[in-house]
Design an enzyme around this catalytic site. Structure first.
Site, mmCIF file in Angstrom:
data_model
loop_
_atom_site.group_PDB
_atom_site.id
_atom_site.type_symbol
_atom_site.label_atom_id
_atom_site.label_comp_id
_atom_site.label_asym_id
_atom_site.label_seq_id
_atom_site.Cartn_x
_atom_site.Cartn_y
_atom_site.Cartn_z
ATOM 1 N N ASP A 1 -6.942 4.422 -4.520
ATOM 2 C CA ASP A 1 -7.747 4.459 -3.142
ATOM 3 C C ASP A 1 -8.343 5.889 -2.922
ATOM 4 O O ASP A 1 -8.390 6.596 -3.860
ATOM 5 C CB ASP A 1 -6.849 3.918 -2.028
ATOM 6 N N LYS B 1 0.820 -1.322 0.018
ATOM 7 C CA LYS B 1 -0.042 -0.169 0.054
ATOM 8 C C LYS B 1 0.906 1.191 0.106
ATOM 9 O O LYS B 1 2.061 1.169 0.524
ATOM 10 C CB LYS B 1 -0.873 -0.012 1.068
HETATM 11 P P1 NDP Z 1 -12.779 8.096 -2.586
HETATM 12 O O1 NDP Z 1 -11.766 9.039 -2.431
HETATM 13 O O2 NDP Z 1 -13.382 7.870 -4.083
HETATM 14 O O3 NDP Z 1 -14.002 8.370 -1.762
HETATM 15 C C1 NDP Z 1 -13.844 8.540 -0.270
HETATM 16 C C2 NDP Z 1 -15.179 8.889 0.255
HETATM 17 O O4 NDP Z 1 -15.370 8.807 1.721
HETATM 18 C C3 NDP Z 1 -15.620 10.298 0.177
HETATM 19 O O5 NDP Z 1 -16.911 10.278 -0.066
HETATM 20 C C4 NDP Z 1 -15.162 10.887 1.346
HETATM 21 O O6 NDP Z 1 -15.444 12.148 1.613
HETATM 22 C C5 NDP Z 1 -15.330 10.058 2.246
HETATM 23 N N1 NDP Z 1 -14.353 10.117 3.301
HETATM 24 C C6 NDP Z 1 -13.023 10.065 3.326
HETATM 25 N N2 NDP Z 1 -12.344 10.266 4.576
HETATM 26 C C7 NDP Z 1 -13.530 10.485 5.350
HETATM 27 C C8 NDP Z 1 -13.474 10.752 6.588
HETATM 28 N N3 NDP Z 1 -12.370 10.785 7.554
HETATM 29 N N4 NDP Z 1 -14.714 11.075 7.444
HETATM 30 C C9 NDP Z 1 -15.922 11.143 6.532
HETATM 31 N N5 NDP Z 1 -15.949 10.682 5.185
HETATM 32 C C10 NDP Z 1 -14.706 10.372 4.715
HETATM 33 O O7 NDP Z 1 -12.231 6.830 -2.038
HETATM 34 P P2 NDP Z 1 -12.778 5.263 -2.332
HETATM 35 O O8 NDP Z 1 -14.228 5.168 -2.622
HETATM 36 O O9 NDP Z 1 -11.852 4.836 -3.241
HETATM 37 O O10 NDP Z 1 -12.297 4.330 -0.908
HETATM 38 C C11 NDP Z 1 -13.242 4.521 0.165
HETATM 39 C C12 NDP Z 1 -12.761 3.243 1.137
HETATM 40 O O11 NDP Z 1 -12.818 2.107 0.398
HETATM 41 C C13 NDP Z 1 -11.465 3.544 1.673
HETATM 42 O O12 NDP Z 1 -11.531 2.927 2.860
HETATM 43 C C14 NDP Z 1 -10.644 2.528 0.792
HETATM 44 O O13 NDP Z 1 -9.308 2.135 1.489
HETATM 45 C C15 NDP Z 1 -11.650 1.458 0.622
HETATM 46 N N6 NDP Z 1 -11.333 0.780 -0.825
HETATM 47 C C16 NDP Z 1 -11.201 1.284 -1.805
HETATM 48 C C17 NDP Z 1 -11.025 0.355 -3.114
HETATM 49 C C18 NDP Z 1 -10.941 1.040 -4.340
HETATM 50 O O14 NDP Z 1 -10.911 0.264 -5.389
HETATM 51 N N7 NDP Z 1 -10.953 2.266 -4.565
HETATM 52 C C19 NDP Z 1 -10.672 -0.918 -3.034
HETATM 53 C C20 NDP Z 1 -10.856 -1.523 -1.563
HETATM 54 C C21 NDP Z 1 -10.956 -0.672 -0.513
HETATM 55 P P3 NDP Z 1 -14.746 13.749 1.327
HETATM 56 O O15 NDP Z 1 -14.740 13.896 -0.132
HETATM 57 O O16 NDP Z 1 -15.543 14.662 2.154
HETATM 58 O O17 NDP Z 1 -13.476 13.294 2.130
#
Ligand code: NDP
Length: 446
Positions: free
Chosen positions: A167, A127
């Protein structure tokens, strides 16, 4: 492994990795599952396999200087933790978020070892990321940052060594800038060195949708094991990024109704069901905030500074970030009759929440199983790159569905085999662990 050995190892992990609470949390959970193996596998203890697994093979930390639109020099910190390559090249995303530090990257890299093993595909665990915040930055600033990040990272990555992907904060725009710079520095069109690429330059259909789709498919499989399904259920989803959007899409395709979405400013509750086209327009086209949703949808309300766990639902899919669903949230969901929780995000439920779900017999699917669809489809992207081929959407989605169903089955079978029927945490950890451990045993002390 025997209890004393596990306790001793956990104390050592705490001592050697101070001030990394998320990493401690992830290790603790896996070690708790390994206790269930008792003394059935003395060969792992003799070779100190678990101790080796808790130590990353390589940790890279580097300075990332770049110049913002005002001509001011900015300094960020870059990370890549290459945790375990027993099953294949290190594989795992890059996270760009101001909260990123070494402990967060290590927790994510550690989880990735077991997740990648569970997919059944030949990928190790790693990662990376940076404390850079893409929010509010211009495209040019993001490009300059990505180029500077890659000037260091390129030395460590490649089709056979380490294959990063997206991510939080790293989507197709960032992967484009990163790949462009990698190609320029190395003078090689090495598609297999990064995944999540655009469809016209080596990307795979379904990769964008894969994590969210996979989480919904996993939830559906859990419900099917109890002779029900997502069809007709009401579902809460947190987040509104890549994972959340496509989890909502698949929930709707499977006949459920997702009623919430959120970001770090709060959540929206739309009792008629989330309007996905509107959500995509706000988040993917306009890069807007979730509150904008209620400006168009009068059926919805916006709840600032909160997560959606007080909304009564049958199924919850936390898809935002780590530790976003606490013990008190779990109690609210249980009180309101939740039947299943599948983690789209990595470690979104804290220890108390997991315990509460398991004690109440709520079906609980941990992230390393439920969100493995993203990395699995990244591995399918690598297969297509190696074949110089690209598969159809339907075929790739069919492969994803089969992989998620296999992961679900292996979790249940392993949990049963080790005396904890229905415990997906136990099943995922032990099944993921054993495959990596057997490969490490075969390699000797390396
Ligand atoms: P994105 O950046 O596309 O979206 C993240 C979302 O989560 C946004 O809506 C963001 O809101 C919100 N968010 C992030 N940090 C916080 C926080 N501290 N408090 C509240 N809301 C928060 O990321 P992904 O959708 O790609 O990833 C989301 C999760 O899925 C993560 O845990 C990631 O590790 C996991 N994941 C992702 C994969 C992938 O293929 N993308 C694969 C496997 C797991 P804001 O914009 O306001 O920050």
């Amino acid at each position: 492994m025997l209890d004393e050995a596990i306790d001793k190892l956990y104390s050592k992990v705490l001592k050697r990795n101070p001030a990394e609470p998320e990493f401690h949390q992830a290790v603790k959970e896996v070690l708790a599952s390994l206790r269930a193996m008792g003394d059935r596998h003395p060969e792992y203890a003799d070779a100190r396999i678990v101790s080796q697994m808790c130590e990353p093979e390589r940790q890279i930390i580097f300075r990332v200087p770049w110049i913002d639109d005002n001509g001011v020099i900015q300094i960020n910190r870059g990370f890549r933790v290459e945790f375990n390559s027993a099953l294949g090249p290190y594989k795992g995303g890059l996270r760009f978020h101001p909260s990123v530090n070494l402990g967060i990257i290590k927790f994510l890299g550690f989880e990735q070892i077991f997740k990648n093993s569970l997919t059944g595909l030949p990928i190790g665990g790693g990662k990376g990321g940076s404390d850079f915040d893409p929010r509010g930055k211009s495209d040019d600033e993001v490009m300059r940052f990505c180029q500077s990040f890659m000037i260091e990272l390129y030395r460590y990555i490649g089709e056979y060594s380490d294959v990063p992907a997206g991510d939080i904060g790293v989507g197709s725009r960032e992967i484009g800038y990163l790949f462009g710079q990698f190609k320029r520095i190395t003078n090689r069109y090495e598609s297999g060195a990064l995944t999540g690429k655009g469809l016209t330059w080596g990307g795979s259909l379904v990769r964008t949708e894969a994590t969210g789709y996979g989480a919904a498919i996993f939830a559906n499989e859990m419900l099917k094991s109890k002779n029900t399904s997502l069809d007709g259920t009401t579902v809460s989803v947190s987040g509104s990024g890549n994972v959340a959007i496509y989890a909502i899409e698949k929930v709707h395709q499977l006949g459920g109704k997702a009623v919430t979405a959120s970001d770090s400013s709060g959540y929206v509750y739309d009792k008629q069901g989330i309007d996905l086209e509107l959500l995509k327009d706000i988040k993917l086209n306009r890069r807007g905030r979730i509150g904008e949703y209620v400006e168009t949808r009068t059926s919805a309300r916006f709840v600032p500074n909160n997560c959606p766990w007080d909304v009564p639902v049958d199924v919850a899919l936390p898809c935002a970030t780590q530790n976003e669903l606490l013990g008190s949230d779990a109690k609210k969901l249980i009180k309101n009759g939740v039947q299943a929780v599948a983690e789209g995000a990595n470690m979104p439920c804290n220890e108390e929440a997991v315990e509460a779900f398991q004690n109440s017999e709520v079906l609980y699917g941990p992230g390393k199983a439920a969100n493995a669809g993203g990395v699995a489809t990244s591995a399918l992207e690598m297969q297509q790159n190696a074949q110089r081929d690209s598969w159809s959407f339907d075929y790739t989605e069919e492969r994803l569905t089969q992989i998620m169903q296999n992961i679900h089955r292996r979790c249940l079978e392993t949990a049963e085999e080790y005396g904890h029927p229905g415990d997906y945490v136990m099943g995922a950890n032990i099944a993921g662990f054993r495959k990596v451990a057997d490969a490490m045993l075969a390699f000797g002390v390396v």
